[in-house]
Write an enzyme that holds these catalytic residues in place. Structure first.
Site, short mmCIF file in Angstrom:
data_model
loop_
_atom_site.label_atom_id
_atom_site.label_comp_id
_atom_site.label_asym_id
_atom_site.label_seq_id
_atom_site.Cartn_x
_atom_site.Cartn_y
_atom_site.Cartn_z
N LYS A 52 -43.29 14.00 29.02
CA LYS A 52 -43.31 14.53 27.65
C LYS A 52 -41.98 15.21 27.32
O LYS A 52 -41.44 15.07 26.22
CB LYS A 52 -44.50 15.49 27.47
CG LYS A 52 -45.83 14.75 27.45
CD LYS A 52 -47.06 15.65 27.48
CE LYS A 52 -48.33 14.81 27.64
NZ LYS A 52 -49.58 15.56 27.64
N GLN A 96 -51.46 21.33 29.12
CA GLN A 96 -51.87 20.14 29.86
C GLN A 96 -53.22 20.36 30.54
O GLN A 96 -53.43 21.38 31.20
CB GLN A 96 -50.78 19.77 30.89
CG GLN A 96 -50.98 18.44 31.56
CD GLN A 96 -50.88 17.23 30.63
OE1 GLN A 96 -50.21 17.27 29.61
NE2 GLN A 96 -51.56 16.15 30.98
N ASP A 119 -51.90 18.19 20.12
CA ASP A 119 -52.85 17.35 20.86
C ASP A 119 -54.05 16.96 19.98
O ASP A 119 -54.80 16.05 20.32
CB ASP A 119 -53.41 18.13 22.07
CG ASP A 119 -52.74 17.75 23.39
OD1 ASP A 119 -52.27 16.60 23.50
OD2 ASP A 119 -52.70 18.62 24.28
N1 GUN Z 1 -54.63 15.43 30.09
C1 GUN Z 1 -54.81 14.10 29.99
N2 GUN Z 1 -54.46 13.66 28.77
C2 GUN Z 1 -54.04 14.75 28.08
C3 GUN Z 1 -53.54 14.93 26.76
O1 GUN Z 1 -53.43 14.01 25.95
N3 GUN Z 1 -53.20 16.23 26.44
C4 GUN Z 1 -53.34 17.26 27.30
N4 GUN Z 1 -53.00 18.47 26.88
N5 GUN Z 1 -53.81 17.11 28.54
C5 GUN Z 1 -54.15 15.86 28.91
#
Ligand code: GUN
Length: 292
Positions: A52, A96, A119
């Site tokens: 990211k 995350q 998100d």
């Molecule tokens: N863990 C797995 N996929 C995601 C996501 O799209 N966002 C976040 N914050 N955690 C994740």
């Protein structure tokens, strides 16, 4: 059979965003800023947040990786979130998932200011999504929608079978595929571990979205000829022939299913890169909402 190229489509989106960033900075404004909060050092999570951050650099965003120990208390994490909520230099942030067991994920998600929730996990944003109001769509479902759109795949009146009901993928993609505009207008069946006649339902599906996290689960004989197959799974399967000791597998057995499908996403290189690109798109949206 056409392979839906997530790498190429994600690159197109990133190129479009990079142009926007250039225009922003040329006009003397600061670029969008995304913060990723990582608690602990879960292997997959570390990889994802590093990607990211790298993606942000590629398009010219500012990014910050905030690493917290896995012993951080819920209160300390909530304080950090409050600080990010109030920081004018931060347009959007993500925490995350998964989080260590002693932290309540829902408390954390609810603490994120909805305007910075890139998100799209906050209940306010999930509600807006369900009501088809402008908001941040969760990145993986948004990536699937974007892929269907950019490949002009017909969805109206089709039977879409979603396998998996997670809050991150199965639930939101079911809502989006049923909305009364393209690329939705599907008749959606959401299936899960208690579904009794899954194979029969899959065989009837015009569009299959597999998001259950079981490697190679959907096989050729379960799929109707001409079906569109979207594979959200990404698992490590032990493989002694590989230097790493594992191979990456989706929820769909590509070799057999691709012989039947009209369109299919590969793993890797399908939904994964699209998810990453959509987080960048959401961050640009957050930036614009805050600065315009
Ligand atoms: N863990 C797995 N996929 C995601 C996501 O799209 N966002 C976040 N914050 N955690 C994740």
């Amino acid at each position: 059979m056409i392979t839906l190229d997530g790498n190429k489509t994600a690159k197109d989106i990133k190129d479009e965003l990079a142009v926007e960033v250039k225009e922003i900075t040329k006009a003397g404004q600061r670029p969008p800023h995304l913060v990723a909060v990582l608690v602990g050092n879960n292997g997959a999570s570390v990889t994802y947040v590093n990607w990211k951050v790298k993606d942000c650099e590629e398009v010219g965003y500012k990014s910050t990786l905030l690493k917290l120990s896995d012993t951080v208390s819920e209160k300390e994490l909530l304080d950090e979130i409050e600080r990010l909520n109030e920081d004018d230099g931060v347009d959007g942030f993500i925490v995350q998932l998964p989080l260590p067991k002693h932290i309540d994920e829902q408390n954390v998600i609810r603490a994120i200011k909805p305007e910075k929730d890139v998100d799209g996990f906050h209940p306010e944003n999930v509600g807006k999504m369900a009501l088809n109001l402008p908001t941040f769509l969760p990145a993986t479902p948004a990536g699937i929608i974007e892929l269907l759109d950019r490949y002009n795949i017909e969805t109206g009146g089709k039977h879409c079978v979603v396998v998996g009901r997670s809050h991150i993928v199965g639930m939101p993609i079911s809502v989006l595929m049923s909305q009364n505009h393209y690329p939705g207008n599907c008749t959606v069946t959401i299936t899960h571990s208690r579904t009794r006649n899954l194979e029969k339902l899959l065989k009837e599906a015009d569009i299959i979205i597999a998001a259950l996290g079981k490697p190679d689960f959907v096989t050729g004989e379960m799929v109707k000829k001409g079906a569109v197959v979207i594979d959200v799974g990404i698992s490590r399967v032990p493989d002694t022939t590989k230097k790493s000791g594992y191979r990456i597998a989706g929820d769909v057995h590509f070799e057999s299913v691709s012989k039947k499908s009209s369109f299919i996403t590969p793993v890797p290189g399908g939904v994964g890169p699209m998810t990453r690109a959509m987080l960048l798109k959401n961050t640009m949206l957050a930036y614009k909402m805050r600065t315009h």
